[in-house]
Design an enzyme around this catalytic site. Sequence first.
Site, short mmCIF file in Angstrom:
data_model
loop_
_atom_site.label_atom_id
_atom_site.label_comp_id
_atom_site.label_asym_id
_atom_site.label_seq_id
_atom_site.Cartn_x
_atom_site.Cartn_y
_atom_site.Cartn_z
N SER A 142 44.97 6.78 39.81
CA SER A 142 45.08 5.56 38.99
C SER A 142 46.07 4.61 39.63
O SER A 142 47.00 5.05 40.32
CB SER A 142 45.55 5.93 37.58
OG SER A 142 45.90 4.78 36.83
N TYR A 157 51.42 9.91 31.98
CA TYR A 157 50.26 9.60 32.80
C TYR A 157 50.70 9.05 34.16
O TYR A 157 50.21 9.49 35.20
CB TYR A 157 49.36 8.60 32.08
CG TYR A 157 48.03 8.35 32.75
CD1 TYR A 157 47.00 9.29 32.65
CD2 TYR A 157 47.78 7.19 33.46
CE1 TYR A 157 45.78 9.07 33.26
CE2 TYR A 157 46.56 6.97 34.07
CZ TYR A 157 45.56 7.91 33.96
OH TYR A 157 44.34 7.68 34.57
#
Length: 234
Positions: A142, A157
């Site tokens: 990501s 995350y």
Amino acid sequence: MNSQIQGKRALVTGGNKGIGFAICQGLLQAGFEVIIAARSLDKAKAAIQKLPANASVRAVELDVTDDNSIHRAAEQLSQDGLDVLVNNAGVYPDQGVNILNVSRSILQQAMSTNTFGPIHVTQAFLPLLQKAKLARVINVSSGYGELGGLSADVPSYCLSKLALNGATIMLAEALQSQGIAFYAMCPGWVKTDMGGENAPRSPEQGADTAIWLATEASPDLSGKFFRDRQEISY
């Protein structure tokens, strides 16, 4: 369908929905036999029902947070080679927290799934990858894992994807002599259960770079990080 790909085999973790399912669809269209891995066999089989009846696809139960589950899946498939492994399964447990109040349990959940999962899946399936010529492993990362993309409001995350990017670099280095290419990619903000309804990209758009890495990208690009088929910085 690419005749050079026909007969090759790919496994996608978290392949039953979202970006993972779109990756499975794209790999099938490219000519791969695809193994959909999900936390439950029922979920994997349900995903197969959404594909054409003649699709070359199998289901396997694989929970990336459970080493026993990982090793059972690897053992189940041990008679076959594996040309492509896509470490796609992931979680986003940061709703309502930030770096000042995130709990250890949330951090552990993200790291166990998003970082330790891909490392241990790669370790377990390495004997299958070693059977293939020019095997490829793709970590779905990501932009939140880029040093310039870290956010205090997305603590677990971000840290798990930052660590996953580091693992990609180390795995690429460790596997270079074995001819196994290792990549990381960012799918962008995608309309999935994780990304939400406001995301601007479709799962197919999010999956495109992973499919490109599995089929066309040069092995010389091993260890690099990509978005929209272009190298980006870690």
